[in-house]
Design an enzyme around this catalytic site. Structure first.
Site, PDB file in Angstrom:
ATOM      1  N   GLU A 123      -7.569  11.068  -6.219  1.00  0.00           N
ATOM      2  CA  GLU A 123      -6.774  10.320  -7.201  1.00  0.00           C
ATOM      3  C   GLU A 123      -7.381   8.998  -7.640  1.00  0.00           C
ATOM      4  O   GLU A 123      -7.348   8.649  -8.811  1.00  0.00           O
ATOM      5  CB  GLU A 123      -5.400   9.992  -6.608  1.00  0.00           C
ATOM      6  CG  GLU A 123      -4.839  11.052  -5.695  1.00  0.00           C
ATOM      7  CD  GLU A 123      -3.811  11.903  -6.399  1.00  0.00           C
ATOM      8  OE1 GLU A 123      -3.066  11.324  -7.197  1.00  0.00           O
ATOM      9  OE2 GLU A 123      -3.772  13.123  -6.156  1.00  0.00           O
TER      10      GLU A 123
ATOM     11  N   LEU B  18      -8.662  11.780   1.566  1.00  0.00           N
ATOM     12  CA  LEU B  18      -8.616  12.767   0.505  1.00  0.00           C
ATOM     13  C   LEU B  18      -7.995  12.228  -0.777  1.00  0.00           C
ATOM     14  O   LEU B  18      -8.432  12.553  -1.882  1.00  0.00           O
ATOM     15  CB  LEU B  18      -7.836  13.992   0.997  1.00  0.00           C
ATOM     16  CG  LEU B  18      -8.476  15.354   0.714  1.00  0.00           C
ATOM     17  CD1 LEU B  18      -9.950  15.354   1.098  1.00  0.00           C
ATOM     18  CD2 LEU B  18      -7.756  16.439   1.473  1.00  0.00           C
ATOM     19  N   CYS B  19      -6.957  11.397  -0.611  1.00  0.00           N
ATOM     20  CA  CYS B  19      -6.288  10.905  -1.819  1.00  0.00           C
ATOM     21  C   CYS B  19      -7.188   9.979  -2.620  1.00  0.00           C
ATOM     22  O   CYS B  19      -7.111   9.927  -3.839  1.00  0.00           O
ATOM     23  CB  CYS B  19      -4.966  10.207  -1.472  1.00  0.00           C
ATOM     24  SG  CYS B  19      -5.164   8.886  -0.289  1.00  0.00           S
ATOM     25  N   THR B  20      -8.071   9.252  -1.926  1.00  0.00           N
ATOM     26  CA  THR B  20      -9.031   8.412  -2.653  1.00  0.00           C
ATOM     27  C   THR B  20      -9.959   9.290  -3.470  1.00  0.00           C
ATOM     28  O   THR B  20     -10.207   9.033  -4.650  1.00  0.00           O
ATOM     29  CB  THR B  20      -9.867   7.571  -1.683  1.00  0.00           C
ATOM     30  OG1 THR B  20      -9.006   6.771  -0.893  1.00  0.00           O
ATOM     31  CG2 THR B  20     -10.842   6.682  -2.426  1.00  0.00           C
TER      32      THR B  20
END
Lengths: 466, 543
Positions: free
Chosen positions: A227, A222-224
């Site tokens: 962000e 999810l962070c990829t």
């Protein structure tokens, strides 16, 4: 040896050579005769699951291999992108149910064949529906669907020593009763690759036994997505999985779920992905690529489907007639770099939750159905929630529909021992939800229930089940 | 996408617009449209092949209705070629379908020039003698030839052409071209500009592993006389140095660096396969050389000079944990070097073309670009002529198959479910089929029918087929090798039957090879594929 009259032309001119003549490299119970051919033609019923790339080929191949009583089940409608390989469909058929058009086309071209189409989900059919067939041929494109059919076919399996119809001493060998073995042939393709396998529940590994063959699907962290996107796919999945829901919550889409088949939804995702890609300086977002990522499109061509279906059909014929040796038991095919075919002989997982004799659960006669269901939830191998339980076809408790739930609710407080007709041990089937790869999936499990202190059954170690 | 292309979406994702264009430009000839040929062609028609010509002199019989989907009740008594070609036309109206009501053998004998008009000929159900003649004709005319045959539960597929070169081989698993063991100036400078000891934890764990490894490799080399880790101990030490730099357990970039460290240890330069291609005599080019070999000649020069032992940089990098900015910068550095290498290659190609007397612009930029990107993955496929193989097969290989020495084709899977012990006899049936398929043709030449073709004769045919097989083996120099009796019996039992399922399978394989040959993407099979429908232990024989 059968004499085919030289003057009488026969449709089964070629097949006859295989079915009417004795051979040496054949199955142990091969009985070459015109009777065999006629039995296959008139009495053998085969179900084809899926009427897509593999299904169309399977129907043709089976019909031209002497099987004249086929059923085909598929819940989808024909789309334009099917036409490069699903040869039973034409441009005019787009929008119509695949099963129905496929059945019609094959019956038109091959006289004497009868195909019953079922335009519905495989889950919509009663389990008994599947039991009517001699062999089930799978032309599916999902792990979940295969798992479901596998569960169904294996649920028919009964062992001599633990048959629902006999009160017989339990034997640790647990050989399956032959007539309860529901053979399946399963095919799958992706681009230039494919597999064909024979599943004889209780004898060869079932789908579940070799579930580790299927790698888990790629999921981006999810962070990829949120962000640090770097690739076009990151931008697309951001729009598809994150941005869409944000906007849904703002009611810009009227709160609708994303529908990959809705061209407007897809265009929206593409536009958002393109915007994000531009923002981050990432190349590669095209409409076609967007569709591919969102729908998880698997490239598909006619040739691979033809190869795999034909292999499946050949095995179906061999299972039905023993006219040759059977494949033992998993064929893989790869045509992208040269040509590689290999047959691997996998062995059953003795502890398989689906085709095994069933997880052994030992309980007191006082245990209520509700308590029993709690035990299933806690059982390390099962972790089964939302259980619906049947015993010898009788519903002990059903989660759904509401009418059945109401009717069976009162059973929850009754002792399981009584509900199972006071048998010291027997097989029950449980439908429910369990965890797989961190996802909740539905499953069907066979359980062997034994009651303590009844008929001289001594305390057995139930830890670890089977 | 233009309307007509939507239907090809699922296959365009495999071979792209260029591949599709190649298919749509090609013209295919099919010899014999029984189920084997019909099924092969059906798959190609569905895929959008340009034009097809079906050649078959026979009429549709009742027996054909039981094994061929492309003929129907109403066509009994009519030309099979006509019926099949009209059904194929229905399957895809953008394909131009024609038919010729002639026996292929007749055309081969009396009108060999007929075949020159085609891109490719699919020859099904031909016997040995016709195969040899057709092969000579097609080689002469530079027409791609592929044989396919179904015989009971057996069959084979064999491509025949002098040479087929592939630039876009698209191997499934191929190492990326990161040059971690041989970074160029700009990559080194970029790595130098990044500080691994940055304090900010977010920045620390978003440094791409390429940078980490380039810097660490450089540090190592400086303290090891310019060499990279080569022994087991050194490699372990290198990985430990990486681990030591991690400030927390969730640093995916460092984990990726450790996993990818083998790329630092890998030898520099080009593979043996590529070296072999460069050393091939065809790389000495002249005005007759194909574009492929001109490009190879340029590649050879590049590697020897500007490339410093390396092929042109491929240019793409895999995804890796990184800040967006650093990733994009890295990506651009690789793209820039790939572009620079391409420009050098372009000049080399132009000058070679001039040298051999060709127009220096005759190889398009796009082709040169694609060649550069795929330089490490080039493939050259060569096929022996049928005559050569049939008269003098590779004897050691044949012996190996006959004695089944090499059981590397056996079941070797490891997994939770235990493996049954690998059984020998993996080539046993396959090579038996190869020999017997030729023996049945000799039988047919002698007795005017195939063994077991008629019920009454099956018993007598078995010993006759056996002696045909023995004499063939003896001709080939394999005296004294016995073929399995059971298999000989089975071949008689089959009586040259063309079973639909087998035809569909063999046809499927043949059609897939045709696609690879025409699109010039992916790698076509080598040798002869023997389909073994008895236990599915099919094999590729290199004879």
């Amino acid at each position: 040896m059968a004499e085919t009259a030289a003057t009488q032309p026969s449709r089964s001119r070629d097949l006859d050579k295989l079915l009417l003549r004795p051979g040496n490299l054949v199955g142990p119970r091969f009985e070459p005769s015109a009777q065999l051919r006629d039995d296959v033609q008139n009495h053998a019923r085969v179900l084809v699951v899926g009427a897509g790339g593999l299904g169309c080929e399977l129907l043709k191949d089976l019909a031209l291999s002497g099987f004249h009583n086929l059923d085909v089940i598929d819940m989808d409608r024909i789309e334009v992108t099917n036409l490069n390989r699903q040869f039973l469909f034409r441009v005019e058929d787009v929008g119509k149910p695949k099963a129905e058009v496929a059945a019609k086309r094959v019956m038109e071209r091959i006289s004497g064949v009868n195909i019953v189409p079922h335009f519905c989900r495989i889950e919509d059919k009663d389990i008994d529906f599947y039991n009517d067939f001699m062999i089930i041929a799978l032309g599916l494109d999902s792990v979940e669907a295969r798992s479901y059919i596998n569960n169904v076919a294996c649920s028919f399996l009964a062992s001599v020593f633990f048959s629902p119809c006999h009160e017989i001493e339990y034997d640790s060998d647990d050989n399956p009763l032959e007539e309860t073995i529901k053979p399946m042939v399963d095919g799958g393709t992706e681009g230039f690759k494919g597999h064909a396998r024979v599943i004889l529940p209780g004898v060869t590994p079932c789908f579940e036994c070799t579930i580790w063959l299927f790698p888990p699907q790629v999921k981006f962290p999810l962070c990829t997505l949120a962000e640090t996107p770097r690739t076009a796919a990151h931008c697309i999945e951001y729009a598809h999985l994150i941005k869409w829901n944000e906007v849904v919550h703002n009611f810009a889409h009227g709160g609708t779920a994303f529908d990959p088949d809705n061209p407007q939804h897809m265009k929206w995702v593409y536009d958002e992905a393109a915007k994000r890609a531009e923002l981050f300086g990432i190349p590669g977002v095209t409409y076609s690529f967007t569709q591919g990522v969102v729908k998880n499109i698997i490239p598909a061509i006619a040739s691979t489907n033809a190869i795999i279906s034909a292999a499946c059909t050949l095995e179906t014929l061999k299972i039905a007639t023993e006219c040759s040796k059977t494949m033992s038991n998993y064929l893989t095919y790869n045509g992208s770099e040269g040509l590689h075919t290999k047959v691997a002989e996998f062995e059953r997982d003795k502890d398989c939750l689906v085709c095994g004799p069933g997880v052994l659960i030992e309980v007191d006669t006082s245990v209520t159905l509700q308590k029993f269901m709690n035990l299933l939830e806690e059982h390390p191998k099962l972790q089964l929630t939302k259980a619906s339980i049947t015993h010898r076809g009788k519903n002990l408790y059903m989660q759904a529909p509401p009418v059945l739930e109401e009717m069976t609710r009162s059973n929850l407080s009754l002792p399981l021992f009584e509900l199972m007709g006071k048998l010291s041990k027997d097989v029950i089937h449980v439908n429910g939800m369990t965890n797989k790869n961190n996802q909740k999936v539905s499953c069907l499990r066979k359980l062997r229930v034994t009651f303590k202190g009844v008929d001289g059954v001594t305390d057995m170690d139930t830890a670890g089940g089977a | 996408m233009a309307e007509p292309k939507v239907k090809y979406d699922r296959q365009l994702r495999i071979w792209g617009e260029q591949g599709q264009a190649a298919l749509e430009k090609s013209s295919i000839c099919l010899l014999n449209c029984g189920p084997t040929g019909s099924e092969t062609l059906k798959n190609l028609v569905l895929g959008g092949i340009g034009s097809i010509t079906v050649v078959d002199g026979s009429k549709v019989e009742v027996g054909d209705l039981g094994n061929n989907f492309l003929v129907d009740e109403s066509s009994v008594g009519q030309s099979k070629a006509k019926c099949v070609s009209s059904f194929l036309q229905e399957l895809n109206d953008s394909v131009k379908a024609k038919f010729v009501e002639e026996y292929p053998e007749a055309l081969i004998e009396t009108n060999p020039s007929f075949f020159s008009q085609f891109t490719l000929v699919i020859a099904t159900q031909l016997v040995e003698s016709s195969m040899i003649k057709l092969d000579r004709i097609c080689r002469e005319a530079n027409v791609i030839l592929i044989f396919a045959r179904s015989y009971g539960l057996t069959g084979f597929v064999r491509i025949s052409l002098k040479e087929h070169t592939v630039i876009e081989s698209k191997p499934e698993h191929f190492l990326d071209d990161l040059r971690l063991n041989n970074p160029w100036l700009e990559l080194k400078s970029f790595a130098d500009s990044i500080d691994l000891t940055v304090q900010d934890p977010v920045a620390h764990k978003h440094i791409p592993y390429v940078v980490i490894l380039v810097k660490m490799a450089d540090e190592w080399a400086k303290s090891h006389g310019g060499k990279l880790p080569s022994t087991r101990e050194q490699k372990k030490e290198f990985k430990d140095l990486l681990k030591a730099r991690m400030v927390s357990q969730d640093e995916d970039n460092y984990k990726e660096a450790i996993e990818a460290s083998f790329k630092v240890f890998a030898p520099r330069g080009i593979s043996l396969d590529l070296q072999r291609i460069l050393n091939d005599s065809s790389s000495e080019v002249d005005s007759n050389s194909s574009d492929f070999w001109v490009l190879v000649a340029a590649l050879k020069e590049f590697i020897a000079n500007e490339g410093g032992g390396e092929a042109p940089l491929e240019g793409s990098i895999p995804d890796m944990t990184s800040s967006t900015e650093q990733y994009i910068n890295l990506q651009n550095i690789y793209l820039a070097k790939a572009e620079a290498d391409f420009l050098v290659m372009e000049q080399l190609v132009r000058s070679i073309l001039k040298k051999i007397g060709r127009d220096s612009n005759s190889i398009p930029k796009a082709t040169i670009r694609s060649f550069c990107k795929n330089a490490r993955k080039l493939r050259v496929c060569r096929y022996r002529s049928i005559e050569d193989e049939f008269n003098s097969p590779n004897l050691p290989e044949l012996q190996k198959y006959l004695t089944d020495e090499d059981s590397s084709g056996g079941a070797t899977f490891v997994g939770r479910g235990a493996m049954a012990p690998p059984k020998p006899l993996n080539f046993h049936i396959a090579v038996g089929i190869y020999i017997l398929l030729r023996a049945v043709d000799r039988f047919a030449a002698n007795y005017n029918s195939f063994p077991g073709q008629f019920d009454s004769a099956t018993d007598e045919d078995i010993p006759r087929l056996k002696s045909a097989a023995i004499s063939l083996l003896s001709d080939l120099g394999c005296n004294g090798t016995a073929l399995a009796e059971d298999l000989i019996n089975e071949m008689c039992r089959f009586g040259a039957a063309e079973l639909h399922a087998v035809a569909a399978l063999v046809g499927g394989i043949a059609s897939q090879e045709v696609i690879k040959l025409i699109t010039r993407q992916f790698v076509p099979m080598s040798g002869t594929y023997i389909f073994n429908g008895i236990d599915h232990k099919s094999q590729l024989l290199s004879l």
